[in-house]
Structures are given as structure tokens and as C-alpha cells.
Design a protein around this motif. Structure first.
Motif, PDB file in Angstrom:
ATOM      1  N   LEU A   1       0.806  -1.216   0.000  1.00  0.00           N
ATOM      2  CA  LEU A   1       0.000   0.000   0.000  1.00  0.00           C
ATOM      3  C   LEU A   1       0.839   1.265   0.000  1.00  0.00           C
ATOM      4  CD1 LEU A   1      -2.686  -1.074   2.637  1.00  0.00           C
ATOM      5  CD2 LEU A   1      -3.053  -0.774   0.193  1.00  0.00           C
ATOM      6  N   CYS A   2       2.082   1.157   0.439  1.00  0.00           N
ATOM      7  CA  CYS A   2       2.889   2.365   0.621  1.00  0.00           C
ATOM      8  C   CYS A   2       3.353   2.916  -0.720  1.00  0.00           C
ATOM      9  CB  CYS A   2       4.099   2.066   1.491  1.00  0.00           C
ATOM     10  SG  CYS A   2       5.194   3.475   1.642  1.00  0.00           S
ATOM     11  N   VAL A   3       2.984   4.184  -0.991  1.00  0.00           N
ATOM     12  CA  VAL A   3       3.378   4.787  -2.259  1.00  0.00           C
ATOM     13  C   VAL A   3       4.650   5.614  -2.110  1.00  0.00           C
ATOM     14  CG1 VAL A   3       1.045   4.811  -3.155  1.00  0.00           C
ATOM     15  CG2 VAL A   3       1.873   6.784  -1.879  1.00  0.00           C
TER      16      VAL A   3
ATOM     17  N   CYS B   1      -1.336   8.911   6.762  1.00  0.00           N
ATOM     18  CA  CYS B   1      -1.051   8.009   5.651  1.00  0.00           C
ATOM     19  C   CYS B   1      -2.244   7.987   4.706  1.00  0.00           C
ATOM     20  CB  CYS B   1      -0.779   6.592   6.168  1.00  0.00           C
ATOM     21  SG  CYS B   1      -0.500   5.446   4.815  1.00  0.00           S
ATOM     22  N   PRO B   2      -2.042   8.386   3.428  1.00  0.00           N
ATOM     23  CA  PRO B   2      -3.200   8.492   2.539  1.00  0.00           C
ATOM     24  C   PRO B   2      -3.754   7.138   2.112  1.00  0.00           C
ATOM     25  CG  PRO B   2      -1.198   9.038   1.342  1.00  0.00           C
ATOM     26  CD  PRO B   2      -0.803   8.822   2.772  1.00  0.00           C
ATOM     27  N   THR B   3      -2.955   6.082   2.198  1.00  0.00           N
ATOM     28  CA  THR B   3      -3.419   4.817   1.625  1.00  0.00           C
ATOM     29  C   THR B   3      -3.709   3.737   2.648  1.00  0.00           C
ATOM     30  OG1 THR B   3      -1.177   3.992   1.406  1.00  0.00           O
ATOM     31  CG2 THR B   3      -2.070   5.227  -0.454  1.00  0.00           C
ATOM     32  N   GLY B   4      -3.408   3.999   3.921  1.00  0.00           N
ATOM     33  CA  GLY B   4      -3.647   2.959   4.930  1.00  0.00           C
ATOM     34  C   GLY B   4      -2.483   2.005   5.069  1.00  0.00           C
ATOM     35  N   ALA B   5      -1.310   2.406   4.559  1.00  0.00           N
ATOM     36  CA  ALA B   5      -0.152   1.517   4.653  1.00  0.00           C
ATOM     37  C   ALA B   5       0.421   1.466   6.056  1.00  0.00           C
ATOM     38  CB  ALA B   5       0.928   1.979   3.677  1.00  0.00           C
TER      39      ALA B   5
END
Ligand SMILES: Cc1cc2nc3c(=O)[nH]c(=O)nc-3n(C[C@H](O)[C@H](O)[C@H](O)COP(=O)(O)OP(=O)(O)OC[C@H]3O[C@@H](n4cnc5c(N)ncnc54)[C@H](O)[C@@H]3O)c2cc1C
Ligand code: HEM
Lengths: 293, 811
Positions: free
Chosen positions: B639-641, B787-791
Motif C-alpha cells: 500500500l505504501c506509495v 497516511c493516505p493509503t492505509g499503509a
């Protein structure tokens, strides 16, 4: 209302803060809460549009059109606010993941809200310009969602626990060794190696960055040159060739890293400027509607 | 045969020399017997040029010999002069081997066969006599030395110093001198350096920072081989090159010799001291013991005692010790009026942890403590308050509030607040004075010192903690009396990371309680060890064996270096027999665990890959040291961008510095453990904080309060590298201004360049910066919120590895 907010705030204290036991991505957030809400909204619009008979014909100027337009404009402003939310570290309870989740799904619902708002009347005017810009922003957003959900794993695999700094450091370490190892070479062989040493790992321009192809790579050129060369002592040359190919591998890793990062970011350079263009067009659209219709 | 003397002084160290000098000044007939051919052998043996420290600073020197901080040579030179000026009658090469007779007529024999007669004896032979030897395998090899005469003897060698008391540290600093080009490592068995002087510790740390010494804490030698040394570290065994081992493992009183004179000691322990009266008289009338042998290792104390003891022998009854005024001030506010020595005796008689402390140690110890009088009902501390000091009840009793309106008394002589000593957790309950009481408050550092120096005190503290821990684990109406046989038979075991404590299939019925660290439970399923459970500190295992008599049904091994308390099956069974309710509760716990094991086993058959992934993930998490974490940041790299918004949020939520490095750290199956604080159960950073500003807050967060002195101990002690020494950057322009005009460095930690430009020549002081779990921020940890993606999530290992996870994965 006041008491409601109070409750929320006290619930958000650390002691009782909501803890997640496992990872849950923004798309799945709260069991697709925002997908459902947004889907429901779209459905409602499509069905009501079919049922309600707006006279003389559906368009943005009818009461129904105004309603959709207001919702759409409000939504666009709210979607834009994500950029602020992301960077403003206020101390109250919010989650950027929830915001992103809502942003994505409500943003998609704009396809329906905006398009149905037009009553399918498109032309060569500022109104349609706003619609097109909106669709472009949404499209770029869609691309963003696709890369956000497909590329992170590749980024992780490629870096293999290395940080970007470490990748650079590894390349520098090869450079130092190359510098020493190239001393015994003939000037003819030294030249391509020196060129490889001078190469800036970040150079290459945006296209190279995105494609991951570096046809002018000095390290690759040096490898080719030394592979073909027959001058210099064979042992020394072999050592340099070995180091060059190690450097090439390290470079490839860094370039792949930069490429994936660029792919993960590039779309925001479309998404955000177009957002501002959209807001400008939207303003023009609204002003012209109220003053010149 | 020589003329009988009034006083024979054995040993010419600072204590003996000062005593002989006083005797010389008073004109008493005396003799000073010294084993070697020079005065003061211990100091003579210090490294050349060593700076001798004159601590404690506040203590006045009272001696006929001179002493102030200075080089070894200078001090020894002064003393040789002083001995002559004070008309000291010294006999060198006179090693005393036997003392017989009684007060008024002692007979002293030396190794050479000479005999001296004396009315009284002052024994000042120090403790250098027999250094503790290394005990691991290979400890008899010749490249192990117990003393460094001259660091210049070692050049371009791999040297390992074992033991980090003052002697070890000073040897290490000596041989680590840059010009010698040695590779120096110093090993310390524990986390902190409580035995060494602060100045030595800071010098060593500085050398460590400059790369001159590699400092390894919680590390012990395991195997000595020519050229190599195998170390036992918290993360497993490690082999390092090693040409010379300098073992400085402290020393024990030459006890056999002293006891042969009939002198009794405070206890059976190796490190106990002779029993002494306030005038230093031992249990044999006429023999006085002073100096390091009496438990007083500092030179200034030794010298003052030498002076005092001769004054006492000479009949001076009005002499007060040099630290009397400081101690009197400590007791001044108590309602009763007693003299200092009466107070000290009072405390030693009435408080269990002080029972084995010699009167002299007691003096020093009290200088670092507080004593206060509490009226009935006064609150000593409140639940949830930070605090790590230890309290002892000298009079009255304390009441612990275990629930609303329910209190449990703690009787006079006992202690409370001991939990803070071990884990630094906040106070677990409110404590009030149950009657008008006198409590002694001992600072955490002083208490750790006490435990290190007085084995008896350590035993009592450990025993009380164990009793309380067991009472908490095994409820059902247990009392301290029920536990007595269990506790009596209990043993403390230290196990290194990865060590197997119980092996599946083996017979055994010992029960273990985890005092610190944590364990993992594994079971061999289909030929592969499958992770079953994570056991944090405070839990117990091995109870299935006692209850069922069956062989062990799973393997238990240490996730991180751990301390276990082993209870014998025998005593445990008897306790269960006496208390059926406890048996029931324990059986219920066993049934629950068994059910979980069965569940995993059944899933393994059908969803093998899910179980394997779960198990491998658990192993990875344990290998990353999360076994001691209470709350750690975990990133899902699916999930981490890579936007680093977590780092930016961290910096912006604090004073502009990020406490985490997202990219650094290990990854397994896309699960990434970034470099960030885990809020360890037993925080390494807390171990040695001179201003004592690292605490544990109400949510379990380990945080720093203002007052950091920038010494860097915490940063060095943290095995996970999550503490930075950094100065806060100047404030940035607001976010909107940046968004609209691009003015300022933008969100996140400003670049060093920007900071430098703002500050100009100003150089702010660097202090330790660590994660505080966003303490005081209502929304909770910023890294997760941003965290924008929930990572990014923060979890405790037991939550993360809960069985629920596997249930979801394996359907
Ligand atoms: C490396 C190191 C550094 C230290 N640094 C400091 C410091 O900086 N500051 C400080 O205050 N303290 C320091 N200490 C502690 C201090 O040196 C000792 O505690 C102190 O010397 C003890 O004094 P003492 O007179 O009791 O015994 P010692 O100084 O040990 O003297 C005992 C004497 O008795 C002799 N002796 C022993 N047995 C017999 C016998 N049977 N017959 C006759 N003679 C005997 C010995 O040869 C010796 O000369 C240090 C200790 C060490 C090891
Ligand atoms: C008209 C509609 C939209 C507008 C005005 C809009 C606007 C914005 C803005 C201003 C940002 C902040 C970028 C930044 O500061 O980094 C953003 C981020 C983003 N948008 Fe949109 N957006 C719209 C529609 C969409 C749609 C439809 C999607 C997806 C299908 C989408 C996906 C995203 C994503 C994934 C981000 C990145 C979040 C992050 O990394 O923090 N957007 N958008």
C-alpha cells in the motif's frame, strides 16, 4: 450537536483510540463505505433523472440541474481540500486514509453528477470546458488509483530493503573502486571509464525517468567499449569490466526505483494543475450562467 | 619478636595509610604492614598517568595525608612524603597470613615468618586480593589478563575488555588510545553502567562515538578461542576477532582470610561485607575494618575512615563522621528526634531491603535518598502518575488502592513502587499512608546501585516483585503465604534471544513466568515449526505439564533476551492443591490455549500456505526485535506509495523533527518495519538517563520530558537506532502561505540548508529526539493519521499476531 462533537472528541483520546489490528487499504476502507455511498448517490441521480420530467427539457438551468450543479461544485471544492488536509497536521481525530477513500469514490460520482447536470448538452463553450477539465481530472485520478494499487509492491520488491540513499551510496562505492582500478588502463580505455564516473545517476530527463530507458548511459557505453577493447593489461581490464557491470546492476536498481516513484507521482502534476484550471473554468461557468443566461 | 604496639594496621592503601598517619600524628605506637614493596598497591597498579578522581565532591577530606583529583604518580608521590612527615612506621614485604589472640594481645604472623604483637588491629587490606575470574568456556587460556599495567604494551591488537566497572572502562580507554591502533571492544552484561562513575561512562561514550571503542551492552563472553571470542548478545551469538581479553569483573573481599580471624559477614553472598559497628569495629572486639574491605570503595571515604578509626581507638568519643551534617539534614524533618546513626540503625533494622546494607554503605546510600513523614491518609503517589522511584516503609504501613474502595495493606519493612524500577511503567495504583508513617524514597538510580552492590537487597526486591507478579497472574484468593514455598524454590534464569526453554515432546513440569522480554510458542506441524503464540512479559507458560503430566506439547523460545522465573512443578502443584480456585482458573486458561493450538493445527491441514505465511510473518516480526515492543509502526508495502507523508506529519506534529525513517528497516513479504520507536516493554533508552527524563506515559508511550542534557546515552542504548540527537529547527511560515506563495520550506522537516540559513551562526544545543506516540495529541499518532493509503498502522505484537488474523486469512 455540541454534545455530539464532545463525544467524538473524547472518543478520540489516545487511551481509547481506535486501533487497527491489520492493514486495510484506502479502497477497502470501512468495508467500502464510500463506494457504497457514492454508488447509491449515482443510482439515485440516474433513476430520478429518468423519472422526473423536467420541462421544457433537462438542463443545468432547471431546478434539478441547479441541484446537481450545486452538489457538484461543492464536491469539487471539497475534493480540492484534500491537498490542504494532507498537509495540515491538526491534532484532532481524522484519518487521511478515510479522506482519500471518500475522495476517490465521491470524485468518481462526479462523472454522473457533472454529466447529468449538463443534461447531455455539450458544445464549444466555457461550460463544456469545465466539464472536460473535470473529466480529465477524474481520468488522471483514476490513473492515480490504478498506480497506487499496483506499483507499491513493485517498488518494495525492487528496493529490497535498501533506501534510496543506500542505492546512491552503493553506486558511489563502485565509482571509488572504479577510480582506483582504472589507474593501470591505457588512456584509450580510461576515457569511457572516466565518462562513466562523471555520470550523474539522476540525469536523463523526464522521458528516461518514466520509461526507465537510458540509451546514452555512460556506464553501459564504457562496458561496451572495454568489452571490445584489446589495449591495456587484460587482468586490469577484466577487473574494471567486473566493477562496471556491478555498477550497472546498481544503477538499474536505482533507475527502476526512480521510475516507479515517478510513475507514482507524475499524475499528480496533471491532477492538481488541472484541478486549478477546473476551478477557474468552473468559476467562469458559474459567473456566466448567472450574468448572461 | 618485636615490641607490642597499640595498633597494627594491615594494608597501606589510602585507608591504612591514613590510619597510620593519624597514629603517627597522635604519637600512638603502631606498625603499618604492607604486602608489597611500595605503599598503596591498588593505586600503584592503576594505569600510568591515570587521573584519580576525588569523589564524592561534597564530602570533606579529613586526613593527615593529602588528596585531590590528580594523576596517579602525583598522588602516590604525595603519600610517600606524607608517610615520612607523619612518622609512619611502615614495614614492607609483610604479607599478613594469620591473626590470633584477642583484644589487647593479638598476634600477627606474616608470610616471611615474622610475628607482630598489637592491642588492636585495623584491617585495611582492600578488596583487590582476588579478582573474579572469567567463567565461560576457554576461560583458562593465557591471553586472558586481569590487569593492564601499561596500555603501550598493546599495539595493533583486537582487544576485548570484559566488565564495565571503572577498572574495565579505564583499561578500555587506555588501550583505545588512537596512536596504539588497537581495535577495542568493551562488554557489559547489563544495559546500564550503574557500577561506574558518571565521568568514566561519559568518557567511554565519547570514545565510542569517535569510533575508538565499540561498546556492547547486554553482551557476555561465551567461548574463548585463540584469536577469537564468541559473544552472547540479545540478538544471538556473534564471533569477533580477539587477541587479548582484559577481564575486569570486579573483586570479592578476601573473605576466607578475614573470616579466619573470626570476623562475621553481613550475609552469605559473595559480595557481602564484614559486619561492623559505627566505629568500624568488627564482630571480633579489637579488630577494626575500614576502606574497600568495609564496603567503601572511594578513596576519600577510605582516608576519612582511616583518620576516624584511629581517633576512635584512641578514645575519642565525640568524633562525628565527615558526612554527618549532610545526613542530619536529610533526617531533620522527621517528627522523632534521633541522631544520624540511630536513624540509620532504625532504618536498617526495620526495612527488609536495608537489612544487609552495612552501616557505612547505608550512610552513602541515604545521601541519595529522601525520608518523609506522612500522616494517615496522605497520598504518596497517584495511579497513572509517572515515577520510577522505590519506596520503603520504615514505620506505619501503606495502603494500595486496588479498586474503588478496596485497599490492600503493605506492611512495615516492605517496599512499594518497585514496578517502576523494572519497566518504568506509570504508577499502577494510588498509594496512601495507612497510618502515620515514615517512608524512604529511593531514586531509581540509587535503587539500581543498591541492587548491584548489596545482593541481599536485590534478593528482597526481586522476591517482593515476584510475589506481587504471581498474585496478579494467579488470582483466586492466593495469599503471600500460599506462595512462599513456590517463591522459595523459584530461580531466575536469563535466556538469550532464540534460546529454547521448553522443547516439544520432552517431559517436564516446571512453570515459567516471564519477568522481562518475551517468548514465542511454536509447534512442529508437518515437519515445520509453526508459530502458535506470542507471550509478552508478565505471562506464564509450562503450566500444561503440571496439570496434565503430559510431555510438553509445544516449544517455547525467547523472542528477545529475556529474564524468566522458574517455578518448580513440585511446589506449583502443591500450591494448586491448596487452592482449588486457582487450579480451576489455571485449567480454564490451559483449555483456552489448547483450543487455539487445535485450531491452528486443523487449519494447517487445509490452508497450509496461509498458516505458513502467518508463521513466517511472526518469525520475521520477532527477529526484528518486536518481541519487546508494546506499540510499533508497521508498513504494508503493498500500500505504501513512498510519499513520506508519515515523516512529514511526524515532524509537523512535533517541533519540526521527524522521529521515524520510513524507508530504512527490514521487510518481509511486503511487511516493513521502519526505523521508529517501539516503546519497548523494558525500554533500553531509559536504562541510563542521567537527568532521568525518560518516562512511560499513561498509554504506554515512552517519552522524554524537557530537561534532556544531550548526553546521548539513550541514543546509544537504543538497539533500534530510533533516537536522534538534533536541535529543533526554527519555526516555519504557515502552511497556507507556503501553498499560496511557496514561501518557506513546506510541510515536514525543513532541509538542513534552510535551517542553517535561518539560524546563521547560532548553534542550538542538540538534544535527544524520540517518538512519544503523539502524546497529548487528541487524534493519536500523526504518522498513521497522515497516511493516505492505509499503509501505516501502529500495533502491539500480540494484537498483530492475534489468532483473528489467521482466522481471516485461512477462512
Ligand atoms: C582501576 C581502578 C580505578 C579506581 N579509580 C578510583 C578513583 O578514581 N577514585 C576513587 O576514589 N577510587 C578509585 N578506585 C577505588 C580505590 O582505588 C579503592 O577502593 C581504594 O584504593 C581502596 O583503598 P583501601 O585502602 O581500602 O585498600 P587498597 O587501596 O586496596 O589497599 C590495600 C593494601 O593492602 C595490601 N594488602 C592486601 N592484603 C594484605 C595482607 N594480607 N597483608 C598485608 N598487606 C596486604 C595491598 O597490597 C594494598 O597495598 C579505583 C579502583 C580501581 C581498581
Ligand atoms: C473533480 C474531481 C477531483 C478533484 C478536484 C480532485 C482534486 C485533488 C487534489 C487537489 C488532490 C491533492 C493532491 C496533493 O495535494 O497531493 C487530489 C489527490 C488525489 N486524487 Fe483527486 N480530485 C478529483 C477527482 C479524483 C478522482 C475521481 C480520483 C480517483 C478515481 C482521485 C484520486 C486522487 C488520489 C488517489 C489522490 C492522491 C491522494 C494522496 O496521495 O494524498 N481524484 N485530488
Amino acid at each position: 450537536m455540541a454534545s455530539l462533537f464532545q463525544r467524538r472528541r473524547s472518543k478520540a483520546t489516545q487511551t481509547e483510540r481506535v486501533r487497527e489490528r491489520r492493514h486495510e487499504g484506502f479502497l477497502r476502507y470501512a468495508n467500502f463505505r464510500w463506494a457504497k455511498i457514492s454508488g447509491g448517490l449515482c443510482l439515485l441521480i440516474i433513476v430520478s433523472y429518468a423519472l422526473i420530467d423536467v420541462t421544457p427539457r433537462p438542463n443545468g438551468g432547471s431546478w434539478y440541474g441547479y441541484t446537481l450543479g450545486t452538489i457538484g461544485a461543492g464536491l469539487i471544492l471539497w475534493l480540492t481540500a484534500l491537498g490542504y488536509r494532507k498537509r495540515k497536521m491538526t491534532s484532532d481525530h481524522w484519518s487521511l486514509k478515510a479522506w482519500t477513500s471518500a475522495h476517490v469514490y465521491l470524485g468518481l460520482s462526479l462523472i454522473v453528477i457533472g454529466t447529468w447536470h449538463t443534461g447531455f448538452q455539450l458544445g464549444w463553450n466555457v461550460h463544456t470546458l469545465a466539464w472536460v477539465l473535470m473529466m480529465l481530472v477524474i481520468l488522471s485520478g483514476l490513473y492515480g488509483v490504478v498506480v497506487y494499487s499496483t506499483l507499491p509492491a513493485a517498488l518494495s520488491n525492487n528496493r529490497d530493503e535498501m533506501t534510496q540513499m543506500q542505492m546512491l551510496e552503493a553506486i558511489r562505492a563502485f565509482d571509488r573502486q572504479l577510480h582506483a582500478a582504472a589507474q593501470p588502463l591505457t588512456p584509450q580505455d580510461t576515457a569511457p571509464v572516466l565518462a562513466a564516473l562523471d555520470e550523474d545517476p539522476f540525469a536523463g530527463g523526464i522521458m528516461a525517468r518514466l520509461s526507465g530507458r537510458y540509451p546514452d548511459c555512460a556506464t553501459a557505453a564504457a562496458l561496451r567499449a572495454l568489452g571490445a577493447s584489446r589495449s591495456s593489461d587484460a587482468g586490469a581490464r577484466e577487473k574494471v569490466v567486473g566493477l562496471l557491470s556491478q555498477k550497472e546492476v546498481a544503477l538499474a536498481r536505482l533507475r527502476q526505483h526512480l521510475r516507479i516513484r515517478a510513475l507514482l507521482e507524475i499524475w499528480l502534476y496533471v491532477h492538481v494543475p488541472l484541478t486549478f484550471a477546473l476551478i477557474a473554468a468552473l468559476s467562469a461557468h458559474i459567473v456566466s450562467v448567472f450574468f448572461y443566461w | 619478636m618485636t615490641e607490642p604496639v597499640k595498633v597494627a594496621i594491615i594494608g597501606s592503601g589510602p585507608a591504612g595509610l591514613s590510619a597510620a598517619s593519624r597514629a603517627g600524628q597522635l604519637g600512638l605506637s603502631h606498625v603499618l604492614l604492607e604486602k608489597t614493596d611500595h605503599l598503596s598497591d591498588t593505586i600503584f597498579k592503576y594505569q600510568k598517568g591515570k587521573r584519580v578522581l576525588a569523589t564524592p565532591e561534597r564530602l570533606d577530606l579529613r586526613s593527615d595525608c593529602r588528596f585531590a583529583e590528580g594523576a596517579r604518580e602525583y598522588i602516590l608521590g604525595n603519600w610517600d612524603e606524607d608517610a615520612v612527615n607523619n612518622k609512619v612506621n611502615v614495614v614492607k614485604h609483610a604479607e599478613v597470613t594469620a591473626v590470633t589472640g584477642q583484644k589487647g594481645a593479638f598476634e600477627i604472623k606474616t608470610a616471611k615468618g615474622d610475628v607482630y604483637h598489637a592491642e588492636t588491629i585495623v584491617l585495611a587490606i582492600g578488596t583487590q586480593g582476588n579478582p573474579n575470574r572469567m567463567r565461560c568456556e576457554g576461560a583458562d587460556l593465557p591471553h586472558i589478563i586481569y590487569q593492564v599495567d601499561d596500555p603501550e604494551d598493546f599495539k595493533d591488537k583486537h582487544i576485548t575488555v570484559v566488565g564495565s566497572g571503572d577498572a574495565g572502562i579505564e583499561n578500555a580507554l587506555g588501550v583505545a588510545e588512537e596512536a596504539l591502533e588497537n581495535t577495542v571492544t568493551i562488554l557489559n552484561r547489563s544495559k546500564d553502567f550503574a557500577r561506574a562513575k558518571a565521568k568514566n561512562v561519559s568518557d567511554m561514550m565519547e570514545a565510542g562515538e569517535n569510533g575508538l571503542i565499540s561498546i556492547r551492552t547486554e553482551t557476555q563472553p561465551k567461548l574463548v578461542e585463540p584469536g577469537w571470542l564468541t559473544l552472547e548478545t540479545p540478538t544471538g551469538d556473534e564471533k569477533i576477532p580477539c587477541d587479548v581479553i582484559v577481564a575486569r569483573l570486579g573483586s570479592v573481599a578476601p573473605r576466607g582470610f578475614v573470616e579466619s580471624m573470626g570476623i562475621e559477614f553481613t550475609g552469605p553472598d559473595r559480595e557481602a561485607f564484614p559486619k561492623l559497628s559505627p566505629t568500624f569495629e568488627s564482630t571480633v572486639p579489637g579488630i577494626f575494618v575500614i576502606g574497600a574491605l568495609a564496603g567503601y570503595p572511594l578513596i576519600k571515604h577510605c582516608m576519612n575512615q582511616g583518620y576516624d578509626v584511629v581517633e576512635f581507638i584512641n578514645g575519642n568519643k565525640n568524633l562525628t563522621p565527615a558526612d554527618e551534617k549532610d545526613l542530619a539534614a536529610i533526617f531533620a524533618n522527621l517528627p522523632q528526634k534521633k541522631s544520624v546513626s540511630e536513624w540509620l540503625d532504625y532504618l536498617r533494622e526495620r526495612v527488609r531491603i536495608f537489612a544487609d546494607v552495612s552501616p557505612l554503605q547505608m550512610r552513602e546510600f541515604m545521601l541519595d535518598s529522601k525520608v518523609a513523614y506522612y500522616r494517615k491518609g496522605d497520598v504518596v503517589f497517584e495511579k497513572g502518575e509517572p515515577g520510577s522511584s522505590l519506596f520503603a516503609i520504615a514505620d506505619g504501613h501503606a495502603e494500595v488502592e486496588v479498586g474503588p474502595g478496596i485497599t490492600v495493606p503493605i506492611e512495615q519493612g516492605s517496599i512499594f513502587g518497585e514496578v517502576g524500577l523494572i519497566s518504568g511503567r506509570k504508577r499502577g495504583a494510588t498509594i496512601r499512608a495507612g497510618a502515620d508513617s515514615i517512608f524512604v524514597e529511593v531514586s531509581r538510580t540509587a535503587a539500581l546501585k543498591l541492587m548491584a552492590a548489596v545482593p541481599g537487597a536485590k534478593r528482597v526486591i526481586n522476591r517482593i516483585s515476584l510475589e506481587r507478579q504471581l498474585l496478579q497472574i494467579f488470582k483466586g484468593g492466593l495469599t503471600v503465604e500460599d506462595l512462599a514455598p513456590v517463591v522459595d524454590a523459584a530461580e531466575v534464569e536469563r535466556v538469550p534471544a532464540g534460546k529454547v526453554v521448553l522443547t516439544e515432546g520432552e517431559q517436564g513440569d516446571d512453570v515459567y513466568v516471564i519477568r522481562s522480554g518475551s517468548m514465542v510458542v511454536e509447534k512442529d506441524i508437518g515437519g515445520k515449526p509453526i508459530f502458535l503464540r506470542y507471550l509478552p512479559a508478565g505471562s506464564f507458560f509450562g503450566e500444561m505439564g503440571v496439570l496434565s503430566g503430559q510431555p510438553r506439547n509445544a516449544t517455547v523460545k525467547a523472542a528477545v533476551g529475556a529474564e524468566l522465573i522458574k517455578l518448580t512443578g513440585e511446589s506449583f502443584r502443591r500450591m494448586l492443591a491448596a487452592r482449588p480456585q486457582v487450579r480451576e482458573a489455571t485449567e480454564a486458561a490451559v483449555a483456552e490455549r489448547a483450543q487455539m493450538n487445535n485450531f491452528i493445527e486443523s487449519r494447517k491441514a487445509t490452508y497450509s500456505s496461509a498458516v505458513d505465511l502467518y508463521s513466517d510473518t511472526a518469525s520475521f516480526i520477532m527477529k526484528e526485535g518486536l518481541g519487546e515492543a508494546t506499540d510499533a509502526l508497521l508498513i504494508d508495502e503493498n500500500l505504501c506509495v513512498g510519499c513520506d507523508n508519515c515523516e512529514k506529519a511526524c515532524a509537523d506534529s512535533h517541533e519540526g523533527l521527524s522521529r521515524l525513517d520510513r524507508e530504512a528497516g527490514k521487510t518481509f513479504a511486503h511487511l516493513h518495519v521502519p526505523t521508529s520507536c517501539r516503546h519497548c516493554e523494558h525500554p533500553h533508552c531509559m536504562a541510563d538517563c542521567p537527568p532521568n527524563v525518560i518516562h512511560r506515559g499513561p498509554d504506554g508511550e515512552v517519552f522524554m520530558e524537557p530537561g534532556c542534557i544531550g548526553c546521548g546515552n539513550c541514543m546509544r542504548n537504543c538497539p533500534y537506532g530510533v533516537i536522534r540527537m538534533e536541535a529543533a529547527p526554527p519555526p516555519k511560515p504557515g502552511l497556507l502561505r507556503w501553498l499560496l506563495t511557496g514561501f518557506g520550506p513546506g510541510p515536514g522537516e525543513p532541509s538542513p540548508k534552510w535551517t542553517k540559513k535561518q539560524l546563521g551562526d547560532e548553534k542550538p544545543k542538540k538534544i535527544a529526539v524520540k517518538c512519544d506516540m503523539c502524546k497529548g495529541i487528541a487524534g493519536g499518532p500523526a504518522c498513521v493519521r497522515a497516511c493516505p493509503t492505509g499503509a501505516a498502522i501502529r500495533v502491539s505484537p500480540e494484537e498483530f499476531l492475534s489468532i483473528a488474523r489467521l482466522q481471516e486469512d485461512a477462512g
